[in-house]
Design a protein around this motif. Structure first.
Motif, PDB file in Angstrom:
ATOM      1  N   GLN A  32     -43.128 -77.046  32.560  1.00 26.14           N
ATOM      2  CA  GLN A  32     -43.026 -78.099  31.546  1.00 26.14           C
ATOM      3  C   GLN A  32     -43.842 -77.734  30.301  1.00 26.14           C
ATOM      4  O   GLN A  32     -43.410 -78.006  29.172  1.00 26.14           O
ATOM      5  N   THR A  33     -44.995 -77.125  30.501  1.00 23.95           N
ATOM      6  CA  THR A  33     -45.830 -76.699  29.374  1.00 23.95           C
ATOM      7  C   THR A  33     -45.090 -75.686  28.517  1.00 23.95           C
ATOM      8  O   THR A  33     -45.053 -75.799  27.281  1.00 23.95           O
ATOM      9  N   VAL A  34     -44.497 -74.699  29.173  1.00 31.02           N
ATOM     10  CA  VAL A  34     -43.725 -73.678  28.443  1.00 31.02           C
ATOM     11  C   VAL A  34     -42.518 -74.323  27.761  1.00 31.02           C
ATOM     12  O   VAL A  34     -42.175 -73.983  26.619  1.00 31.02           O
ATOM     13  N   PHE A  35     -41.885 -75.282  28.440  1.00 32.43           N
ATOM     14  CA  PHE A  35     -40.719 -75.983  27.901  1.00 32.43           C
ATOM     15  C   PHE A  35     -41.073 -76.681  26.584  1.00 32.43           C
ATOM     16  O   PHE A  35     -40.364 -76.564  25.578  1.00 32.43           O
ATOM     17  N   ILE A  36     -42.185 -77.415  26.584  1.00 35.74           N
ATOM     18  CA  ILE A  36     -42.612 -78.157  25.394  1.00 35.74           C
ATOM     19  C   ILE A  36     -42.938 -77.203  24.248  1.00 35.74           C
ATOM     20  O   ILE A  36     -42.559 -77.441  23.091  1.00 35.74           O
ATOM     21  N   LYS A  37     -43.633 -76.107  24.567  1.00 36.14           N
ATOM     22  CA  LYS A  37     -44.047 -75.163  23.538  1.00 36.14           C
ATOM     23  C   LYS A  37     -42.859 -74.401  22.950  1.00 36.14           C
ATOM     24  O   LYS A  37     -42.885 -74.004  21.774  1.00 36.14           O
ATOM     25  N   THR A  38     -41.822 -74.169  23.732  1.00 36.37           N
ATOM     26  CA  THR A  38     -40.690 -73.354  23.264  1.00 36.37           C
ATOM     27  C   THR A  38     -39.525 -74.175  22.720  1.00 36.37           C
ATOM     28  O   THR A  38     -38.851 -73.747  21.786  1.00 36.37           O
ATOM     29  N   LEU A  39     -39.271 -75.350  23.300  1.00 34.38           N
ATOM     30  CA  LEU A  39     -38.109 -76.136  22.885  1.00 34.38           C
ATOM     31  C   LEU A  39     -38.469 -77.435  22.162  1.00 34.38           C
ATOM     32  O   LEU A  39     -37.676 -77.951  21.378  1.00 34.38           O
ATOM     33  N   GLY A  40     -39.638 -78.022  22.446  1.00 34.26           N
ATOM     34  CA  GLY A  40     -40.068 -79.215  21.723  1.00 34.26           C
ATOM     35  C   GLY A  40     -39.763 -80.518  22.437  1.00 34.26           C
ATOM     36  O   GLY A  40     -39.068 -80.565  23.454  1.00 34.26           O
ATOM     37  N   VAL A  41     -40.279 -81.606  21.859  1.00 34.67           N
ATOM     38  CA  VAL A  41     -40.231 -82.914  22.503  1.00 34.67           C
ATOM     39  C   VAL A  41     -38.816 -83.499  22.529  1.00 34.67           C
ATOM     40  O   VAL A  41     -38.478 -84.267  23.431  1.00 34.67           O
ATOM     41  N   ARG A 163     -37.164 -76.384  50.128  1.00 33.95           N
ATOM     42  CA  ARG A 163     -37.216 -76.947  48.775  1.00 33.95           C
ATOM     43  C   ARG A 163     -38.374 -76.347  47.983  1.00 33.95           C
ATOM     44  O   ARG A 163     -38.230 -76.005  46.806  1.00 33.95           O
ATOM     45  N   GLY A 164     -39.527 -76.218  48.636  1.00 37.31           N
ATOM     46  CA  GLY A 164     -40.711 -75.706  47.958  1.00 37.31           C
ATOM     47  C   GLY A 164     -40.526 -74.291  47.450  1.00 37.31           C
ATOM     48  O   GLY A 164     -40.791 -73.993  46.279  1.00 37.31           O
ATOM     49  N   ILE A 165     -40.062 -73.412  48.328  1.00 31.76           N
ATOM     50  CA  ILE A 165     -39.889 -71.999  47.959  1.00 31.76           C
ATOM     51  C   ILE A 165     -38.910 -71.861  46.798  1.00 31.76           C
ATOM     52  O   ILE A 165     -39.183 -71.177  45.791  1.00 31.76           O
ATOM     53  N   PHE A 166     -37.760 -72.520  46.913  1.00 31.98           N
ATOM     54  CA  PHE A 166     -36.734 -72.351  45.881  1.00 31.98           C
ATOM     55  C   PHE A 166     -37.090 -73.061  44.574  1.00 31.98           C
ATOM     56  O   PHE A 166     -36.699 -72.609  43.494  1.00 31.98           O
ATOM     57  N   MET A 167     -37.835 -74.168  44.639  1.00 32.65           N
ATOM     58  CA  MET A 167     -38.277 -74.827  43.414  1.00 32.65           C
ATOM     59  C   MET A 167     -39.290 -73.969  42.656  1.00 32.65           C
ATOM     60  O   MET A 167     -39.270 -73.898  41.428  1.00 32.65           O
ATOM     61  N   ILE A 168     -40.172 -73.315  43.404  1.00 29.26           N
ATOM     62  CA  ILE A 168     -41.164 -72.432  42.771  1.00 29.26           C
ATOM     63  C   ILE A 168     -40.469 -71.222  42.148  1.00 29.26           C
ATOM     64  O   ILE A 168     -40.760 -70.826  41.013  1.00 29.26           O
ATOM     65  N   VAL A 169     -39.517 -70.652  42.878  1.00 36.22           N
ATOM     66  CA  VAL A 169     -38.737 -69.523  42.349  1.00 36.22           C
ATOM     67  C   VAL A 169     -37.992 -69.948  41.086  1.00 36.22           C
ATOM     68  O   VAL A 169     -37.964 -69.219  40.081  1.00 36.22           O
ATOM     69  N   LEU A 170     -37.388 -71.133  41.128  1.00 36.36           N
ATOM     70  CA  LEU A 170     -36.659 -71.640  39.967  1.00 36.36           C
ATOM     71  C   LEU A 170     -37.594 -71.803  38.769  1.00 36.36           C
ATOM     72  O   LEU A 170     -37.226 -71.435  37.633  1.00 36.36           O
ATOM     73  N   SER A 171     -38.782 -72.357  38.989  1.00 34.03           N
ATOM     74  CA  SER A 171     -39.731 -72.537  37.879  1.00 34.03           C
ATOM     75  C   SER A 171     -40.094 -71.204  37.244  1.00 34.03           C
ATOM     76  O   SER A 171     -40.168 -71.093  36.007  1.00 34.03           O
ATOM     77  N   ILE A 172     -40.312 -70.194  38.065  1.00 38.26           N
ATOM     78  CA  ILE A 172     -40.652 -68.858  37.545  1.00 38.26           C
ATOM     79  C   ILE A 172     -39.504 -68.305  36.697  1.00 38.26           C
ATOM     80  O   ILE A 172     -39.704 -67.792  35.589  1.00 38.26           O
ATOM     81  N   ILE A 173     -38.277 -68.420  37.223  1.00 40.70           N
ATOM     82  CA  ILE A 173     -37.104 -67.925  36.496  1.00 40.70           C
ATOM     83  C   ILE A 173     -36.935 -68.674  35.169  1.00 40.70           C
ATOM     84  O   ILE A 173     -36.669 -68.069  34.117  1.00 40.70           O
ATOM     85  N   GLN A 174     -37.094 -70.005  35.214  1.00 44.63           N
ATOM     86  CA  GLN A 174     -36.918 -70.804  34.002  1.00 44.63           C
ATOM     87  C   GLN A 174     -38.000 -70.510  32.965  1.00 44.63           C
ATOM     88  O   GLN A 174     -37.723 -70.518  31.756  1.00 44.63           O
ATOM     89  N   LEU A 179     -39.362 -68.218  27.694  1.00 42.98           N
ATOM     90  CA  LEU A 179     -40.184 -67.313  26.897  1.00 42.98           C
ATOM     91  C   LEU A 179     -39.364 -66.221  26.215  1.00 42.98           C
ATOM     92  O   LEU A 179     -39.648 -65.832  25.072  1.00 42.98           O
ATOM     93  N   LYS A 180     -38.318 -65.757  26.917  1.00 46.38           N
ATOM     94  CA  LYS A 180     -37.513 -64.645  26.394  1.00 46.38           C
ATOM     95  C   LYS A 180     -36.396 -65.115  25.458  1.00 46.38           C
ATOM     96  O   LYS A 180     -36.071 -64.423  24.482  1.00 46.38           O
ATOM     97  N   THR A 181     -35.792 -66.267  25.762  1.00 49.51           N
ATOM     98  CA  THR A 181     -34.584 -66.662  25.022  1.00 49.51           C
ATOM     99  C   THR A 181     -34.702 -67.983  24.263  1.00 49.51           C
ATOM    100  O   THR A 181     -33.938 -68.219  23.329  1.00 49.51           O
ATOM    101  N   HIS A 182     -35.598 -68.862  24.669  1.00 50.22           N
ATOM    102  CA  HIS A 182     -35.703 -70.222  24.098  1.00 50.22           C
ATOM    103  C   HIS A 182     -34.357 -70.947  24.191  1.00 50.22           C
ATOM    104  O   HIS A 182     -34.008 -71.741  23.305  1.00 50.22           O
ATOM    105  N   ASN A 183     -33.630 -70.706  25.250  1.00 51.95           N
ATOM    106  CA  ASN A 183     -32.263 -71.232  25.368  1.00 51.95           C
ATOM    107  C   ASN A 183     -32.181 -72.234  26.515  1.00 51.95           C
ATOM    108  O   ASN A 183     -32.363 -71.866  27.685  1.00 51.95           O
ATOM    109  N   PHE A 184     -31.868 -73.502  26.208  1.00 53.77           N
ATOM    110  CA  PHE A 184     -31.789 -74.556  27.213  1.00 53.77           C
ATOM    111  C   PHE A 184     -30.572 -74.387  28.120  1.00 53.77           C
ATOM    112  O   PHE A 184     -30.593 -74.758  29.290  1.00 53.77           O
ATOM    113  N   LEU A 185     -29.497 -73.792  27.585  1.00 57.33           N
ATOM    114  CA  LEU A 185     -28.281 -73.585  28.380  1.00 57.33           C
ATOM    115  C   LEU A 185     -28.538 -72.597  29.520  1.00 57.33           C
ATOM    116  O   LEU A 185     -28.138 -72.836  30.659  1.00 57.33           O
TER     117      LEU A 185
END
Length: 516
Positions: A32-41, A163-174, A179-185
Motif C-alpha cells: 500500500q505504501t508503494v501504491f500511494i507513492k507511485t499511483l497516488g490517492v 492464503r498467506g503464502i499466495f497473498m505475500i507472493v502477490l504483494s511482492i509481485i505487485q 516500482l517498474k511500470t507504475h501501471n494499475f492494469l
C-alpha cells in the motif's frame, strides 16, 4: 476426548490464522505504501470503490456458502462420506453458476462507473480496471468451495497457510510492478493470475485429504438436506443483502457526495482497521467449525458456558485493541505516509467506536453461524440495510458532517438494530434460554469502553502524540495496551469467565514448572 479435540483444533487453526494474517498485513502495508507513492490517492480511492462495488455483486452468492458449509458439520462428524461428497457436488455446481452470474452483471455495471464518481474525478481506463478487479473475484468462485470443506473439517489452518503464502507472493509481485511500470492494469492482472494459482493449489490439497470425493462425484444430496437448504438459503438471502448494503455503501457514498480523494484518505485508515479486524476475525472465527461440532454434540448448558467464555475473549481483545487504536492510529498514519493523509480526531473516535461495536458482535454472529440460524436472521438484515442507507443519506445530505455522517450512520445502525437483535436470535432459537446475563455483561463491556475513551480524550488534549517518532509511538502503544489490559482485568476480576482463564493460565504455568 472430543472436547479436547475441538480445543486442539481451535488452537491450531487460530494460531496459524493469526500468524499468516499478520504476515499478510505486513506485506499489504508495504504494498500500500508503494501504491500511494507511485499511483497516488485517486487510484487508491478507485481501488476502495471497486472493493465496495464487488461486495454488491456478491449479492449473487447470498450466503449460500455459509448454509452449505453448515450442512457439512454433521456428515463430517459422522464420517458420512457419501453425504459429504453429495454436498460438495452441489457446492461446486452452485458456485460455478454464481461465478458466471457475477461476471455478466459486473460487466453490465462497469458501464455506469462514471455515475458513481463525483463529477470531474474519473481516472483513465476506470471501466477496464473495474472489469479486471471483477475477474479476480469471479475466478475465485470456481475453486473456493474446497476451502469451505477444510474449514468445516476443523482444518482451517491449511486454508490460512495457502492464503498467506499466495497473498505475500502477490504483494511482492505487485510491488515490483508498481516500482517498474507504475501501471494499475498490470497490478490487477497479477492479482488474477495469483488468485487462480492459489485456488488450484488448495483444490489439489483438498482432493488429497479427501480422496473419497472422487468416489462420490455423482452423489446427490438427500431430501432432508435439500429441505434444510431451501429454507436456510432463503434465510441467508436477506442476511447477505443487508450485510452487503451496510458494508458496501460507505465508499460509494463518500465517492459520490464527497470525492474520490476522500475515499483514498479513508481507505488508508480502513486498511489498518480492516487488517486488524481480519487478524481478529481469523483468530475468533477459526473456532466456528469447532462450535458447529459443539452445537451437534453438546447440551445447552455447556454451550452457554462456552459462549460466555468466548464473549469474554471477544470483549477483552476488542477493548484492548480499540483503546490502543484511539491513541496510535493517526500518529501511525502520519509516520507511515505523511501528515497530508490524516483525518480529524473526531473521525478517528467514530471509526474506532464502530470498530469496537462490530467486533463485539462476533461472539453472537459466530455462534449463530455455528448453529445455522440463517432463517431467523432474514428480516433483521433487510431492516438493517434500509436503516443504514437512509440514515447515512440523510446525514450526508442535510449536515456538514462529511465523512463523519457515513460513519455515524453505521454506528446508529449497529446500536439500534444489531447489538440486541442478533443475540436475541441466538438465545431464542439457538440456546432457547434467557439473555439477561448477556445484556448485563454486554452493557458492562460497552460502558467500560466508553469510559476509557473519555479518559483517553482528555489525555490526548493534554499530551501531544502526533509529533512522536517511531520509537515513541511504539513505546506509547505498548504502554496504552498494557494499561488497557490492567483496567479490563481489574474491572472484570469478579466474573466466572476471567477466573476460569486465570486458573487455566496458572495451571499451565505450574505444569511447565513441574516438568522443568
Amino acid at each position: 476426548m472430543e472436547s479436547r479435540s475441538r480445543l486442539s483444533a481451535s488452537v491450531v487453526n487460530s494460531s496459524v490464522a493469526i500468524i499468516m494474517q499478520l504476515l499478510i498485513l505486513i506485506s499489504t502495508f508495504i504494498m500500500q505504501t508503494v501504491f500511494i507513492k507511485t499511483l497516488g490517492v485517486e487510484y487508491l480511492g478507485a481501488k476502495g470503490l471497486f472493493t465496495n462495488l464487488i461486495s454488491f455483486l456478491s449479492f449473487a452468492e447470498l450466503g449460500v456458502g455459509s448454509a452449505i458449509t453448515y450442512s457439512l458439520y454433521k456428515p463430517l462428524a459422522e464420517n458420512d462420506h457419501h453425504s459429504v461428497g453429495a454436498v460438495m457436488n452441489l457446492f461446486k455446481k452452485t458456485y460455478n453458476i454464481i461465478g458466471v452470474v457475477i461476471l455478466f452483471v459486473g460487466i453490465f455495471l462497469s458501464f455506469f462507473i462514471k455515475d458513481i464518481v463525483k463529477d470531474g474525478q474519473m481516472i483513465p481506463q476506470m471501466q477496464l480496471m473495474f472489469i479486471l478487479f471483477l475477474l479476480n473475484t469471479v475466478v475465485g468462485y470456481f475453486f473456493t468451495y474446497m476451502r469451505s470443506l477444510l474449514i468445516a473439517n476443523q482444518q482451517g489452518y491449511i486454508d490460512s497457510v495457502n492464503r498467506g503464502i499466495f497473498m505475500i507472493v502477490l504483494s511482492i509481485i505487485q510491488i515490483i510492478i508498481l516500482l517498474k511500470t507504475h501501471n494499475f492494469l498490470f497490478f490487477l492482472v497479477a492479482q488474477i493470475i495469483v488468485t487462480i494459482i492459489s485456488n488450484v493449489s488448495i483444490t489439489i490439497t483438498a482432493n488429497k485429504i479427501f480422496p473419497y470425493l472422487t468416489d462420490h462425484k455423482d452423489a446427490k444430496v438427500s431430501n432432508e438436506i435439500v429441505s434444510y437448504m431451501k429454507k436456510n438459503i432463503f434465510g441467508t438471502i436477506s442476511s447477505r443483502v443487508g450485510s452487503i448494503i451496510v458494508l458496501g455503501t460507505d465508499n460509494i457514498l463518500i465517492s459520490k457526495f464527497i470525492g474520490l480523494s476522500t475515499v483514498g484518505l479513508y481507505s488508508n485508515y480502513m486498511l489498518v482497521i480492516s487488517g486488524i479486524s481480519s487478524l481478529m476475525g481469523q483468530m475468533l472465527s477459526a473456532v466456528v467449525s469447532s462450535l458447529g461440532n459443539l452445537g451437534v454434540t453438546a447440551n445447552i448448558n455447556h454451550q452457554l458456558k462456552i459462549f460466555y467464555r468466548y464473549l469474554y475473549v471477544v470483549a477483552f481483545i476488542s477493548y484492548t485493541t480499540g483503546i490502543t487504536l484511539i491513541v496510535i492510529l493517526t500518529p501511525f498514519i502520519k509516520l507511515w505516509i505523511g501528515k497530508s493523509y490524516e483525518l480529524k480526531f473526531l473521525t478517528i473516535v467514530l471509526i474506532v467506536l464502530n470498530f469496537f461495536i462490530i467486533q463485539m458482535r462476533q461472539a453472537s454472529l459466530n455462534f449463530i453461524s455455528a448453529h445455522g440460524l440463517y432463517w431467523p436472521m432474514r428480516w433483521k438484515s433487510l431492516i438493517e440495510a434500509v436503516f443504514n442507507l437512509v440514515v447515512s443519506l440523510i446525514l450526508i445530505q442535510t449536515t456538514t458532517l462529511g465523512i463523519n455522517a457515513v460513519i455515524i450512520g453505521s454506528i446508529l445502525n449497529n446500536i439500534f438494530i444489531n447489538i440486541w437483535w442478533e443475540p436475541l436470535i441466538l438465545f431464542k432459537h439457538g440456546f432457547k434460554s434467557s439473555m439477561k446475563k448477556y445484556v448485563k455483561m454486554y452493557s458492562l463491556y460497552f460502558l467500560t469502553f466508553i469510559f476509557s475513551i473519555t479518559i483517553i480524550y482528555f489525555y490526548l488534549n493534554r499530551i501531544s502524540t502526533y509529533s512522536k517518532g517511531i520509537v515513541e509511538l511504539f513505546s506509547q502503544s505498548i504502554l496504552v495496551f498494557i494499561t488497557s489490559i490492567i483496567i479490563f482485568v481489574i474491572i472484570f476480576s469478579w466474573t466466572k469467565e476471567e477466573k476460569y482463564f486465570f486458573n487455566l493460565v496458572f495451571s499451565r504455568i505450574n505444569a511447565l514448572l513441574k516438568n522443568s
